[in-house]
Motif scaffolding. Structure first.
Motif, PDB file in Angstrom:
ATOM      1  N   ARG A  22      -7.634   8.332   4.157  1.00 51.04           N
ATOM      2  CA  ARG A  22      -7.078   8.091   2.828  1.00 51.04           C
ATOM      3  C   ARG A  22      -6.764   9.427   2.151  1.00 51.04           C
ATOM      4  O   ARG A  22      -5.693   9.621   1.589  1.00 51.04           O
ATOM      5  N   LYS A  23      -7.690  10.369   2.253  1.00 48.10           N
ATOM      6  CA  LYS A  23      -7.481  11.694   1.661  1.00 48.10           C
ATOM      7  C   LYS A  23      -6.371  12.457   2.397  1.00 48.10           C
ATOM      8  O   LYS A  23      -5.605  13.182   1.769  1.00 48.10           O
ATOM      9  N   GLU A  26      -3.134  11.086   1.057  1.00 47.85           N
ATOM     10  CA  GLU A  26      -2.962  11.568  -0.319  1.00 47.85           C
ATOM     11  C   GLU A  26      -2.500  13.028  -0.338  1.00 47.85           C
ATOM     12  O   GLU A  26      -1.574  13.391  -1.059  1.00 47.85           O
ATOM     13  N   SER A  39       1.919  11.397  -9.681  1.00 55.98           N
ATOM     14  CA  SER A  39       0.769  11.413  -8.782  1.00 55.98           C
ATOM     15  C   SER A  39       0.568  10.025  -8.183  1.00 55.98           C
ATOM     16  O   SER A  39       0.079   9.122  -8.864  1.00 55.98           O
ATOM     17  N   LYS A  41      -1.082   7.036  -5.956  1.00 53.45           N
ATOM     18  CA  LYS A  41      -2.464   6.631  -5.692  1.00 53.45           C
ATOM     19  C   LYS A  41      -2.495   5.965  -4.318  1.00 53.45           C
ATOM     20  O   LYS A  41      -1.693   5.075  -4.035  1.00 53.45           O
ATOM     21  N   SER A  43      -4.857   3.742  -1.924  1.00 54.56           N
ATOM     22  CA  SER A  43      -6.037   2.875  -1.938  1.00 54.56           C
ATOM     23  C   SER A  43      -6.291   2.303  -0.550  1.00 54.56           C
ATOM     24  O   SER A  43      -5.351   2.057   0.205  1.00 54.56           O
ATOM     25  N   TYR A  49      -3.816   1.117   4.261  1.00 56.89           N
ATOM     26  CA  TYR A  49      -3.746   1.823   2.991  1.00 56.89           C
ATOM     27  C   TYR A  49      -2.550   1.342   2.176  1.00 56.89           C
ATOM     28  O   TYR A  49      -1.504   0.997   2.728  1.00 56.89           O
ATOM     29  N   ILE A  51      -0.034   2.418  -1.094  1.00 56.11           N
ATOM     30  CA  ILE A  51       0.401   3.543  -1.920  1.00 56.11           C
ATOM     31  C   ILE A  51       1.199   2.991  -3.089  1.00 56.11           C
ATOM     32  O   ILE A  51       2.112   2.188  -2.907  1.00 56.11           O
ATOM     33  N   GLU A  52       0.835   3.437  -4.279  1.00 52.46           N
ATOM     34  CA  GLU A  52       1.559   3.058  -5.489  1.00 52.46           C
ATOM     35  C   GLU A  52       1.746   4.302  -6.340  1.00 52.46           C
ATOM     36  O   GLU A  52       1.042   5.293  -6.163  1.00 52.46           O
ATOM     37  N   SER A  53       2.721   4.225  -7.259  1.00 47.92           N
ATOM     38  CA  SER A  53       3.043   5.389  -8.063  1.00 47.92           C
ATOM     39  C   SER A  53       3.742   4.956  -9.342  1.00 47.92           C
ATOM     40  O   SER A  53       4.415   3.917  -9.359  1.00 47.92           O
ATOM     41  N   VAL A  66       3.495   1.391 -12.999  1.00 43.99           N
ATOM     42  CA  VAL A  66       3.103   1.660 -11.620  1.00 43.99           C
ATOM     43  C   VAL A  66       3.745   0.620 -10.704  1.00 43.99           C
ATOM     44  O   VAL A  66       3.704  -0.575 -10.975  1.00 43.99           O
TER      45      VAL A  66
END
Length: 119
Positions: A22-23, A26, A39, A41, A43, A49, A51-53, A66
């Motif tokens: 996950r990191k 990111e 930025s 996110k 999750s 995983y 991904i949203e923004s 978002v």
């Protein structure tokens, strides 16, 4: 303890999601070509995983809320990554591609020449 060691201890434990990857996702998204000023996110979801923004273009959400960017799913049987994009008109996730490595997935997300992820 790294994820590979943990799987050796408990082979029934799924490989994904995990905090290390996950990191990695990111961090890799920091090299994207589009909307670098927001930025995203990342999750953990079952098998992968999400991904949203924030929507800075206002193309999808006029208020800049978002929005979904991508859904990554690891298929343990084939050891591949399925990458889904969101069709915001219908609200459905659509398969965009299948990749062998997580690094290839983040490369696709970062380049996004057709603007199917970072809309």
């Amino acid at each position: 303890m790294n994820a590979a060691v943990l799987r050796q201890i408990d082979p029934g434990m799924p490989a994904h999601p995990n905090e290390l990857d996950r990191k990695r996702i990111e961090r890799a998204l920091g090299s994207r070509q589009r909307y670098r000023y927001v930025s995203p996110k990342v999750s953990c979801v079952t098998g992968g995983y999400h991904i949203e923004s924030p929507c800075c273009s206002r193309n999808i959400d006029a208020d800049g809320g978002v929005i979904d960017v991508a859904l990554l799913h690891h298929d343990a049987a084939s050891a591949t990554w399925q990458v889904f994009r969101k069709d915001h008109r219908t609200g459905a996730w659509e398969l965009h591609g299948v990749h062998q490595r997580l690094g290839s997935v983040t490369d696709v997300l970062n380049a996004d020449p057709e603007r199917v992820f970072w809309q």
